[in-house]
Scaffold this motif. Sequence first.
Motif, short mmCIF file in Angstrom:
data_model
loop_
_atom_site.label_atom_id
_atom_site.label_comp_id
_atom_site.label_asym_id
_atom_site.label_seq_id
_atom_site.Cartn_x
_atom_site.Cartn_y
_atom_site.Cartn_z
N ALA A 3 0.83 -1.20 0.00
CA ALA A 3 0.00 0.00 0.00
C ALA A 3 0.87 1.25 0.00
O ALA A 3 0.60 2.22 -0.73
N MET A 4 1.94 1.23 0.80
CA MET A 4 2.86 2.37 0.84
C MET A 4 3.50 2.57 -0.53
O MET A 4 3.60 3.69 -1.04
N ALA A 5 3.96 1.47 -1.12
CA ALA A 5 4.67 1.56 -2.40
C ALA A 5 3.75 2.11 -3.50
O ALA A 5 4.16 2.95 -4.31
N GLU A 6 2.52 1.66 -3.49
CA GLU A 6 1.56 2.15 -4.50
C GLU A 6 1.26 3.64 -4.28
O GLU A 6 1.15 4.40 -5.24
N GLN A 7 1.15 4.03 -3.01
CA GLN A 7 0.89 5.45 -2.74
C GLN A 7 2.08 6.30 -3.19
O GLN A 7 1.89 7.40 -3.75
N ALA A 8 3.29 5.81 -2.95
CA ALA A 8 4.48 6.56 -3.38
C ALA A 8 4.46 6.76 -4.90
O ALA A 8 4.71 7.86 -5.40
N GLU A 9 4.14 5.70 -5.62
CA GLU A 9 4.08 5.84 -7.08
C GLU A 9 2.98 6.82 -7.49
O GLU A 9 3.20 7.68 -8.36
N ALA A 10 1.82 6.70 -6.85
CA ALA A 10 0.71 7.60 -7.18
C ALA A 10 1.10 9.06 -6.92
O ALA A 10 0.80 9.95 -7.71
N ASP A 11 1.77 9.29 -5.80
CA ASP A 11 2.19 10.67 -5.47
C ASP A 11 3.21 11.19 -6.48
O ASP A 11 3.15 12.36 -6.88
N LEU A 12 4.15 10.33 -6.88
CA LEU A 12 5.14 10.76 -7.88
C LEU A 12 4.45 11.06 -9.21
O LEU A 12 4.74 12.06 -9.88
N ARG A 13 3.50 10.20 -9.57
CA ARG A 13 2.75 10.43 -10.80
C ARG A 13 2.01 11.77 -10.74
O ARG A 13 1.97 12.52 -11.72
N GLY A 14 1.44 12.06 -9.59
CA GLY A 14 0.73 13.32 -9.43
C GLY A 14 1.68 14.51 -9.52
O GLY A 14 1.40 15.49 -10.22
N LEU A 15 2.80 14.43 -8.84
CA LEU A 15 3.76 15.54 -8.82
C LEU A 15 4.26 15.87 -10.22
O LEU A 15 4.38 17.03 -10.60
N LEU A 16 4.59 14.84 -11.00
CA LEU A 16 5.20 15.05 -12.31
C LEU A 16 4.16 14.99 -13.43
O LEU A 16 4.53 15.11 -14.60
N ALA A 17 2.90 14.77 -13.08
CA ALA A 17 1.84 14.62 -14.08
C ALA A 17 2.25 13.60 -15.14
O ALA A 17 2.22 13.86 -16.35
N ILE A 18 2.64 12.44 -14.67
CA ILE A 18 3.13 11.38 -15.57
C ILE A 18 1.94 10.79 -16.34
O ILE A 18 0.97 10.34 -15.73
N PRO A 19 1.99 10.81 -17.67
CA PRO A 19 0.87 10.27 -18.44
C PRO A 19 0.66 8.77 -18.17
O PRO A 19 1.58 8.06 -17.76
N ALA A 20 -0.55 8.31 -18.42
CA ALA A 20 -0.93 6.93 -18.11
C ALA A 20 -0.14 5.90 -18.92
O ALA A 20 -0.01 4.75 -18.51
#
Lengths: 365, 365
Positions: free
Chosen positions: B53-70
């Motif tokens: 759960a922590m690892a997935e949240q970290a990835e989600a937060d990084l995706r949000g910060l950098l606006a990483i496309p899907a």
Amino acid sequence: MECLPLSRGHNFSAGPAALPEAVLRRAQAELLEWGTSGASVMEVSHRGKEFMAMAEQAEADLRGLLAIPANYKVLFLQGGATQQFAQIPMNLARPEQRADYIVTGDWGEKAVREAGSLVRAQVSATSAANNYTALPPRADWDLDPASAYVHYTPNETIRGVEFHEVPDVGGVPLIADMSSTILSRRIDVSRFGLIYAGAQKNIGPSGLVVLIVREDLLERCPSTLPKIFSFAEHAAQNSLLNTPNTFGWYLAGLVFQWLKAEGGLAVIEQRNRRKAETLYDFIDTSDFYANPVDRAARSWMNVPFTLADSALDAAFLQQSRDAGLLALKGHKLVGGMRASLYNAVEQASVDALVDFMRDFARRNG
Amino acid sequence: MECLPLSRGHNFSAGPAALPEAVLRRAQAELLEWGTSGASVMEVSHRGKEFMAMAEQAEADLRGLLAIPANYKVLFLQGGATQQFAQIPMNLARPEQRADYIVTGDWGEKAVREAGSLVRAQVSATSAANNYTALPPRADWDLDPASAYVHYTPNETIRGVEFHEVPDVGGVPLIADMSSTILSRRIDVSRFGLIYAGAQKNIGPSGLVVLIVREDLLERCPSTLPKIFSFAEHAAQNSLLNTPNTFGWYLAGLVFQWLKAEGGLAVIEQRNRRKAETLYDFIDTSDFYANPVDRAARSWMNVPFTLADSALDAAFLQQSRDAGLLALKGHKLVGGMRASLYNAVEQASVDALVDFMRDFARRNG
């Protein structure tokens, strides 16, 4: 530093595994300010004098603990033992050369499979036929004196099978994936060409791998290898070819200091033997629990066991967790339960586990 | 938790670099007991539900910060950016294929050298002739539309040279070693085929590397690669092909949370611009200090500077250290001083540095 009351459980995780509480407390106390550096150990250069001194001390302590001969190099690398499944053949074998693999469990299977595209990897002995519950007799091993090396896994974490003697393989370099058994007892390093171990059982946190290699084998490393994969390059740079896992190295150093303070590997070995005997003896006297492994090959580090009625597994896991006994679920490949008893797991935790198991059996047997 | 008084310095380390103090305090508070796990984050399985759960949240937060496309995968790997110097050609090019390297400093040099045994690596533009104090004009780049990729280093830490625009390289995938610039400002990820970054500047502790790769490029990964080196295998396993650097991943997750709480990369970008301007403006108005880099290519993250009289270097370093200004010594390749101004370095630290520099100049000018 005063801390909130802790409710740390008895941690039987197979890895990343329990760390000594004294090590964690030390790391906690100095997490923001390490020594005289004015910064966290995570915030200083790996080429600065504070870090270099710590790194050298960690290596010296490990050398002392394992009595590593002077003609062996010690490397602190990344990528886990799994990366070594590839890096070892890349460094120590020619692609057309044979390498012998003794397969006594799932990690040995992974090692030989990964090596398959890099060397003529041969399963020279396997106990797959008996479901990895025993070791293949040495007399049945089909070794080739011309092989690049013989690879084996002294302890297999998933099914709990362990070599309690170092096998004699003649003059061919013996390579051991000691991820789950290093530092659990004394070993004679001179019997090995190369030892490697992921840190996350008896050394420190994950993301660090320790490699101990006899110097003459470094002459085999092909000069055409990318530098980052070459043992010889890492050895020439004292594992500072690139930025290492500095926090992992630091924490491993604290674990080595703790092992020394506890009395070294002779003491640790006695403790580990007693912990394992406590649990196996209880299982063997119970009709409710069972361990399928040949007694001569039972692991001191990982004790898988089953309940007489697997319908009770879920209740066992829930109730043990509620009792503060963590991470007892067996690996998905074998089911049932598994208690890992690495160095940081205390006798008191094993006693608590046995008490719980006895009580659970009485209530459900 | 109450802690002893701290004497943390102003940390200008080039890497491993300063981390946000709030992140370190959080990690310290929960180092022995993480969430409801009953154990340290270092002592839990990477396949357990708390860690996942922590690892997935970290990835989600990084995706949000950098606006990483899907259509981009995010991988959390080991081995540092240096291992990527080899892994990128292994995954994304055929050995006989050309790959274009834009070399604007020492890290770019290392990248093209390591790739040399794996692909037809071409130095397609370089600013070596002007000692890496400027960027080679885009019009002079000798790119081949048939190349596997174009590789460049957006920020060079040693000489402090940075691209402030993403270069247009047509349809060839652009690959960026963003180790020292990722998360320092907003970027348009869709301009890149692959971004990679060692964690130890703006992400977290060393021993972790973050890789952001466009999904279609994963189809290039040869099936003959050892699994541990294959981006496609790591992507298919959500970076849990083997045990990851769990503590590094966790700490990176805390840094991502901190960045979000601070207001995201638009805010961070403003701060970083101001920090860099503060220091460059002072240097430019001084006869005592100098920075040789073309103003259009000056790095926001790493500011090398020299003293008018290098005989004063030792005194500068000693007195700055005594004043709590850490790690200002320049890289051995260039000498002089260097102040690295990564995200966790506050404006107050830059102001303290400028005050010291002004005072030192007055006393020695």
